[in-house]
Design a protein around this motif. Structure first.
Motif, PDB file in Angstrom:
ATOM      1  N   LYS A 172     -87.498  57.086 -17.384  1.00 19.75           N
ATOM      2  CA  LYS A 172     -88.405  58.142 -16.941  1.00 19.75           C
ATOM      3  C   LYS A 172     -88.462  58.243 -15.425  1.00 19.75           C
ATOM      4  N   GLU A 173     -88.474  57.086 -14.733  1.00 12.25           N
ATOM      5  CA  GLU A 173     -88.612  57.103 -13.276  1.00 12.25           C
ATOM      6  C   GLU A 173     -87.449  57.830 -12.604  1.00 12.25           C
ATOM      7  N   LEU A 174     -86.228  57.446 -12.920  1.00  9.21           N
ATOM      8  CA  LEU A 174     -85.072  58.073 -12.285  1.00  9.21           C
ATOM      9  C   LEU A 174     -84.897  59.516 -12.745  1.00  9.21           C
ATOM     10  N   ARG A 175     -85.254  59.778 -13.993  1.00  9.74           N
ATOM     11  CA  ARG A 175     -85.182  61.154 -14.500  1.00  9.74           C
ATOM     12  C   ARG A 175     -86.160  62.049 -13.743  1.00  9.74           C
ATOM     13  N   THR A 176     -87.371  61.548 -13.526  1.00  9.21           N
ATOM     14  CA  THR A 176     -88.376  62.318 -12.798  1.00  9.21           C
ATOM     15  C   THR A 176     -87.913  62.614 -11.372  1.00  9.21           C
ATOM     16  N   ILE A 177     -87.311  61.628 -10.716  1.00 13.33           N
ATOM     17  CA  ILE A 177     -86.823  61.816  -9.355  1.00 13.33           C
ATOM     18  C   ILE A 177     -85.780  62.922  -9.301  1.00 13.33           C
ATOM     19  N   CYS A 178     -84.813  62.853 -10.194  1.00  9.31           N
ATOM     20  CA  CYS A 178     -83.738  63.856 -10.216  1.00  9.31           C
ATOM     21  C   CYS A 178     -84.292  65.259 -10.465  1.00  9.31           C
ATOM     22  N   VAL A 179     -85.198  65.377 -11.422  1.00  8.47           N
ATOM     23  CA  VAL A 179     -85.741  66.691 -11.774  1.00  8.47           C
ATOM     24  C   VAL A 179     -86.577  67.270 -10.646  1.00  8.47           C
ATOM     25  N   LEU A 180     -87.451  66.448 -10.048  1.00  5.27           N
ATOM     26  CA  LEU A 180     -88.320  66.952  -8.984  1.00  5.27           C
ATOM     27  C   LEU A 180     -87.528  67.348  -7.734  1.00  5.27           C
ATOM     28  N   LEU A 181     -86.488  66.615  -7.424  1.00  7.41           N
ATOM     29  CA  LEU A 181     -85.666  66.985  -6.266  1.00  7.41           C
ATOM     30  C   LEU A 181     -84.970  68.325  -6.493  1.00  7.41           C
ATOM     31  N   GLU A 182     -84.633  68.605  -7.737  1.00  6.94           N
ATOM     32  CA  GLU A 182     -84.006  69.891  -8.050  1.00  6.94           C
ATOM     33  C   GLU A 182     -85.041  70.995  -8.252  1.00  6.94           C
ATOM     34  N   ALA A 183     -86.307  70.635  -8.370  1.00 13.81           N
ATOM     35  CA  ALA A 183     -87.370  71.632  -8.541  1.00 13.81           C
ATOM     36  C   ALA A 183     -87.873  72.175  -7.210  1.00 13.81           C
ATOM     37  N   THR A 184     -87.378  71.618  -6.094  1.00 10.23           N
ATOM     38  CA  THR A 184     -87.773  72.126  -4.779  1.00 10.23           C
ATOM     39  C   THR A 184     -87.092  73.470  -4.514  1.00 10.23           C
ATOM     40  N   PRO A 185     -87.572  74.231  -3.528  1.00  2.44           N
ATOM     41  CA  PRO A 185     -87.045  75.589  -3.300  1.00  2.44           C
ATOM     42  C   PRO A 185     -85.568  75.603  -2.908  1.00  2.44           C
ATOM     43  N   ALA A 186     -85.031  76.805  -2.779  1.00  5.16           N
ATOM     44  CA  ALA A 186     -83.654  76.968  -2.326  1.00  5.16           C
ATOM     45  C   ALA A 186     -83.487  76.352  -0.944  1.00  5.16           C
ATOM     46  N   ALA A 187     -82.367  75.691  -0.723  1.00  4.96           N
ATOM     47  CA  ALA A 187     -82.125  75.008   0.542  1.00  4.96           C
ATOM     48  C   ALA A 187     -82.121  75.986   1.716  1.00  4.96           C
ATOM     49  N   VAL A 188     -82.808  75.605   2.781  1.00  3.96           N
ATOM     50  CA  VAL A 188     -82.852  76.444   3.982  1.00  3.96           C
ATOM     51  C   VAL A 188     -81.464  76.610   4.579  1.00  3.96           C
ATOM     52  N   LYS A 205     -84.321  79.378 -10.365  1.00  2.00           N
ATOM     53  CA  LYS A 205     -84.235  78.261  -9.429  1.00  2.00           C
ATOM     54  C   LYS A 205     -85.319  77.215  -9.656  1.00  2.00           C
ATOM     55  N   LEU A 206     -86.541  77.651  -9.889  1.00  2.00           N
ATOM     56  CA  LEU A 206     -87.690  76.739  -9.896  1.00  2.00           C
ATOM     57  C   LEU A 206     -88.105  76.244 -11.280  1.00  2.00           C
ATOM     58  N   ILE A 207     -87.716  76.964 -12.320  1.00  2.00           N
ATOM     59  CA  ILE A 207     -88.113  76.574 -13.678  1.00  2.00           C
ATOM     60  C   ILE A 207     -86.906  76.237 -14.548  1.00  2.00           C
ATOM     61  N   LEU A 208     -85.974  77.190 -14.677  1.00  2.00           N
ATOM     62  CA  LEU A 208     -84.845  77.003 -15.589  1.00  2.00           C
ATOM     63  C   LEU A 208     -83.955  75.840 -15.161  1.00  2.00           C
ATOM     64  N   ILE A 209     -83.578  75.798 -13.897  1.00  2.00           N
ATOM     65  CA  ILE A 209     -82.667  74.742 -13.436  1.00  2.00           C
ATOM     66  C   ILE A 209     -83.288  73.347 -13.568  1.00  2.00           C
ATOM     67  N   PRO A 210     -84.560  73.135 -13.176  1.00  2.10           N
ATOM     68  CA  PRO A 210     -85.158  71.807 -13.411  1.00  2.10           C
ATOM     69  C   PRO A 210     -85.178  71.413 -14.892  1.00  2.10           C
ATOM     70  N   ILE A 211     -85.411  72.393 -15.764  1.00  5.57           N
ATOM     71  CA  ILE A 211     -85.406  72.097 -17.202  1.00  5.57           C
ATOM     72  C   ILE A 211     -84.005  71.697 -17.659  1.00  5.57           C
ATOM     73  N   LEU A 212     -82.992  72.415 -17.175  1.00  9.11           N
ATOM     74  CA  LEU A 212     -81.612  72.082 -17.521  1.00  9.11           C
ATOM     75  C   LEU A 212     -81.231  70.698 -17.004  1.00  9.11           C
ATOM     76  N   VAL A 213     -81.670  70.385 -15.787  1.00  9.97           N
ATOM     77  CA  VAL A 213     -81.400  69.068 -15.209  1.00  9.97           C
ATOM     78  C   VAL A 213     -82.099  67.989 -16.028  1.00  9.97           C
ATOM     79  N   TYR A 214     -83.327  68.274 -16.449  1.00  9.64           N
ATOM     80  CA  TYR A 214     -84.067  67.335 -17.307  1.00  9.64           C
ATOM     81  C   TYR A 214     -83.274  67.034 -18.584  1.00  9.64           C
TER      82      TYR A 214
END
Length: 305
Positions: free
Chosen positions: A251-267, A232-241
């Motif tokens: 870079k800006e929009l790519r960073t936004i997309c990756v960081l939003l997917e690097a957050t924990p599992a949705a509550v 969830k926290l490493i592999l998926i952000p890398i795949l999204v990247y």
């Protein structure tokens, strides 16, 4: 930026501890926890969704917003497909919870302050746009994943139930308000916004109540939890990247997309699990461990970007 992340994780855990305390002291009962889950899914979360669309998009931002929308859609469709392979060995109920955890991140609570800390108000806007396909897929595919076992009737009835979901209705209402630049009357907007602001603390209290019966030592001893967290926290952000990079994004929009997917599992995954009585203990464990470990993994992902 790191301080922003740390603060958000600490806030999550403090509120979660309140939920654990309330359940241990029987302030929250099994029945009241279920009622609170329904309140969150049917009232406060839809209110949060509607209030998040209170933006007037200028012409210069329209193109970036459109790209964020497209990328968010592609990312979540990609994760739906990938999660199927990641969970193919899991039992049906576990697969539902884990697939949902891999697909849906906690971009709402952690995403807004995180993007605001990095990019300011425009980061908040991009996060709201990212949330449009997120919410549509959450309340269609996500609801279907959990609800299909609960319905004995036809697929038509299941689809009808999903489309009438308050979250879906709120998302489309929010889109209409934003596209038409219509604004809710100030008293109504403040009321809706205030109700929506209840979502995060309410959700974390519910998760805390669900965690009250869990042995925390077992969570840390369970090696599978670390594998799930890695995915969830490493592999998926890398795949999204890789996906966004292949699409040739800046870079800006790519960073936004990756960081939003690097957050924990949705509550909300834990809330769905509670509502449909599907592996709620597993959902609570995943929410707990990914939130804790994100304190270390998000700065790591950011340093790679």
């Amino acid at each position: 930026m790191d301080k922003t992340i740390i603060n958000q994780v600490i806030i999550l855990f403090l509120i979660m501890l309140v939920g654990i305390f309330c359940r241990k002291k029987n302030i929250l009962t099994e029945e009241s926890t279920t009622s609170l889950s329904n309140l969150m899914l049917n009232i406060t979360l839809p209110a949060l969704i509607i209030s998040s669309f209170n933006y007037t998009v200028s012409k210069e931002l329209e193109f970036n917003c459109l790209r964020i929308f497209i990328y968010a859609t592609i990312i979540h469709i990609f994760l739906i497909i990938i999660s199927k392979f990641l969970c193919f060995k899991e039992a049906p109920d576990s697969s539902i919870v884990l697939r949902s955890s891999y697909i849906f991140s906690n971009a709402g609570f952690m995403g807004y302050p995180l993007m605001a800390g990095i990019y300011g108000k425009v980061g908040v806007l991009y996060t709201a746009i990212f949330g449009i396909p997120y919410n549509i897929i959450l309340f269609t595919f996500g609801s279907f994943l959990f609800s299909k076992k609960s319905f004995k009737s036809s697929k038509k009835d299941v689809l009808k139930t999903i489309l009438l979901n308050p979250g879906i209705i709120a998302t489309f209402l929010g889109i209409m308000l934003m596209l038409t630049n219509l604004k809710l009357p100030e008293p109504l907007f403040k009321a809706v916004s205030s109700i929506g602001d209840m979502t995060t603390p309410l959700a974390m209290i519910i998760v805390g109540g669900m965690l009250s019966t869990v042995n925390f030592k077992d969570i840390f001893k369970d090696k599978k939890m670390y594998l799930i967290s890695f995915i969830k926290l490493i592999l998926i952000p890398i795949l999204v990247y890789l996906v966004v990079t292949i699409l040739g994004e800046t870079k800006e929009l790519r960073t936004i997309c990756v960081l939003l997917e690097a957050t924990p599992a949705a509550v909300v995954v834990s809330i769905f699990a509670k509502r449909y009585n599907i592996k709620e203990d597993l959902a609570a464990k995943v929410s707990f461990i990914t939130t804790l470990l994100s304190l270390f993994t998000i700065p790591l992902i950011m340093s790679i970007l």
